[in-house]
Write a protein that holds these residues in place. Structure first.
Motif, PDB file in Angstrom:
ATOM      1  N   LYS A 109       1.251  -1.429   0.407  1.00 46.45           N
ATOM      2  CA  LYS A 109      -0.116   0.211   0.031  1.00 46.45           C
ATOM      3  C   LYS A 109       1.220   0.888  -0.301  1.00 46.45           C
ATOM      4  CE  LYS A 109      -3.523  -2.011   1.630  1.00 46.45           C
ATOM      5  NZ  LYS A 109      -4.795  -1.646   3.544  1.00 46.45           N
ATOM      6  N   GLU A 110       1.929   1.063   1.252  1.00 52.26           N
ATOM      7  CA  GLU A 110       2.835   2.426   0.614  1.00 52.26           C
ATOM      8  C   GLU A 110       3.357   2.569  -0.536  1.00 52.26           C
ATOM      9  OE1 GLU A 110       3.882   5.159   2.999  1.00 52.26           O
ATOM     10  OE2 GLU A 110       1.901   3.708   3.938  1.00 52.26           O
ATOM     11  N   LEU A 111       3.795   1.532  -1.503  1.00 48.42           N
ATOM     12  CA  LEU A 111       4.198   1.877  -2.582  1.00 48.42           C
ATOM     13  C   LEU A 111       3.157   2.330  -3.310  1.00 48.42           C
ATOM     14  CD1 LEU A 111       6.367   1.300  -4.825  1.00 48.42           C
ATOM     15  CD2 LEU A 111       5.858  -0.639  -5.128  1.00 48.42           C
ATOM     16  N   LEU A 112       2.047   1.763  -3.486  1.00 40.07           N
ATOM     17  CA  LEU A 112       0.703   1.892  -4.284  1.00 40.07           C
ATOM     18  C   LEU A 112       0.854   3.418  -3.603  1.00 40.07           C
ATOM     19  CD1 LEU A 112      -1.617  -0.682  -4.430  1.00 40.07           C
ATOM     20  CD2 LEU A 112       0.144  -0.082  -6.317  1.00 40.07           C
ATOM     21  N   LYS A 113       0.632   4.043  -2.475  1.00 37.76           N
ATOM     22  CA  LYS A 113       0.955   5.275  -2.193  1.00 37.76           C
ATOM     23  C   LYS A 113       1.643   6.111  -3.051  1.00 37.76           C
ATOM     24  CE  LYS A 113       0.558   6.310   1.686  1.00 37.76           C
ATOM     25  NZ  LYS A 113       0.367   6.800   3.179  1.00 37.76           N
ATOM     26  N   PHE A 114       2.737   5.936  -3.115  1.00 37.53           N
ATOM     27  CA  PHE A 114       4.042   6.257  -3.956  1.00 37.53           C
ATOM     28  C   PHE A 114       3.536   6.961  -5.424  1.00 37.53           C
ATOM     29  CE2 PHE A 114       8.399   7.003  -5.424  1.00 37.53           C
ATOM     30  CZ  PHE A 114       8.245   8.649  -4.401  1.00 37.53           C
ATOM     31  N   ARG A 115       3.743   5.546  -5.775  1.00 41.41           N
ATOM     32  CA  ARG A 115       3.388   5.557  -7.529  1.00 41.41           C
ATOM     33  C   ARG A 115       1.681   7.062  -7.420  1.00 41.41           C
ATOM     34  NH1 ARG A 115       1.777  -0.529  -8.441  1.00 41.41           N
ATOM     35  NH2 ARG A 115       1.864   0.244 -10.584  1.00 41.41           N
ATOM     36  N   ILE A 116       0.861   6.573  -6.827  1.00 36.50           N
ATOM     37  CA  ILE A 116       0.076   7.608  -7.080  1.00 36.50           C
ATOM     38  C   ILE A 116       0.017   8.665  -7.016  1.00 36.50           C
ATOM     39  CG2 ILE A 116      -2.054   8.159  -6.375  1.00 36.50           C
ATOM     40  CD1 ILE A 116      -2.723   4.901  -5.140  1.00 36.50           C
ATOM     41  N   ASN A 117       0.872   9.333  -6.077  1.00 37.37           N
ATOM     42  CA  ASN A 117       1.616  10.766  -5.510  1.00 37.37           C
ATOM     43  C   ASN A 117       2.442  11.329  -6.789  1.00 37.37           C
ATOM     44  OD1 ASN A 117       0.141  11.410  -3.176  1.00 37.37           O
ATOM     45  ND2 ASN A 117       1.857  10.314  -2.043  1.00 37.37           N
ATOM     46  N   ARG A 118       2.926  10.416  -7.281  1.00 39.09           N
ATOM     47  CA  ARG A 118       3.764  10.213  -8.492  1.00 39.09           C
ATOM     48  C   ARG A 118       3.348  10.435  -9.966  1.00 39.09           C
ATOM     49  NH1 ARG A 118       6.556   6.775 -12.652  1.00 39.09           N
ATOM     50  NH2 ARG A 118       8.417   7.704 -12.642  1.00 39.09           N
ATOM     51  N   ILE A 119       2.411  10.076 -10.302  1.00 40.36           N
ATOM     52  CA  ILE A 119       1.280  10.442 -11.384  1.00 40.36           C
ATOM     53  C   ILE A 119       0.581  11.329 -11.137  1.00 40.36           C
ATOM     54  CG2 ILE A 119      -0.905   9.388 -12.416  1.00 40.36           C
ATOM     55  CD1 ILE A 119       0.344   6.629 -11.889  1.00 40.36           C
ATOM     56  N   LEU A 120       0.199  11.646  -9.971  1.00 39.66           N
ATOM     57  CA  LEU A 120      -1.134  13.210  -9.947  1.00 39.66           C
ATOM     58  C   LEU A 120      -0.294  14.457  -9.908  1.00 39.66           C
ATOM     59  CD1 LEU A 120      -3.673  11.839  -7.100  1.00 39.66           C
ATOM     60  CD2 LEU A 120      -4.043  12.062  -9.601  1.00 39.66           C
ATOM     61  N   TYR A 121       1.322  14.306  -8.934  1.00 40.34           N
ATOM     62  CA  TYR A 121       1.896  15.756  -9.274  1.00 40.34           C
ATOM     63  C   TYR A 121       3.221  15.983 -10.188  1.00 40.34           C
ATOM     64  CZ  TYR A 121      -1.259  15.511  -4.798  1.00 40.34           C
ATOM     65  OH  TYR A 121      -2.572  15.799  -3.630  1.00 40.34           O
ATOM     66  N   GLY A 122       2.928  14.863 -10.438  1.00 40.33           N
ATOM     67  CA  GLY A 122       3.466  14.929 -11.423  1.00 40.33           C
ATOM     68  C   GLY A 122       5.386  14.870 -11.497  1.00 40.33           C
ATOM     69  N   ASP A 123       5.528  14.501 -10.499  1.00 35.77           N
ATOM     70  CA  ASP A 123       7.556  14.321 -10.210  1.00 35.77           C
ATOM     71  C   ASP A 123       7.787  12.723 -11.098  1.00 35.77           C
ATOM     72  OD1 ASP A 123       9.575  14.419  -9.331  1.00 35.77           O
ATOM     73  OD2 ASP A 123       9.340  14.792  -7.376  1.00 35.77           O
TER      74      ASP A 123
END
Length: 127
Positions: A109-123
């Motif tokens: 879940k932590e990795l998924l959260k990181f992946r989601i933030n990465r997609i949403l915030y464009g980093d």
């Protein structure tokens, strides 16, 4: 019937809906995922995101296999996510990841959260 059992983040993938890349056979959809697709559970945005993500694994198979074997599988996931993003399915990828989190333990879940933030915030350069 699914015969493949892969354990990743503490989950046996033959027990849950799954789509995955296989270098010999292309993109594989297990019976549980096919059932959801047949019932039109996923939007076309989500389906396209999943397919582009898996395509990203296929065309980078040698590199992604090496990353997984060197305990850097998360980088392979970021790179595969980028294929969905570059083809206009970033939000579909977010939806799929949010849905998929129900099947993972806390590390997953932590990795998924990181992946989601990465997609949403464009980093996209975090790899």
């Amino acid at each position: 019937n699914d015969v493949l059992v892969i354990t990743h983040y503490g989950v046996e993938y033959n027990c849950i809906p799954m789509i995955y890349a296989n270098t010999e056979h292309g993109i594989i959809i297990n019976s549980k995922m096919q059932e959801l697709i047949n019932k039109k559970f996923f939007s076309s945005e989500m389906l396209n995101a999943m397919l582009w993500h898996e395509y990203g694994h296929i065309i980078n198979a040698d590199r992604h296999i090496k990353l997984v074997r060197s305990n850097k599988g998360h980088i392979a996931e970021f790179e595969a996510d980028d294929y969905a993003i570059m083809n206009g399915y970033g939000l579909g990828m977010v939806e799929i990841l949010e849905w998929y989190s129900q099947y993972l333990n806390e590390i997953g879940k932590e990795l998924l959260k990181f992946r989601i933030n990465r997609i949403l915030y464009g980093d996209l350069d975090l790899v």
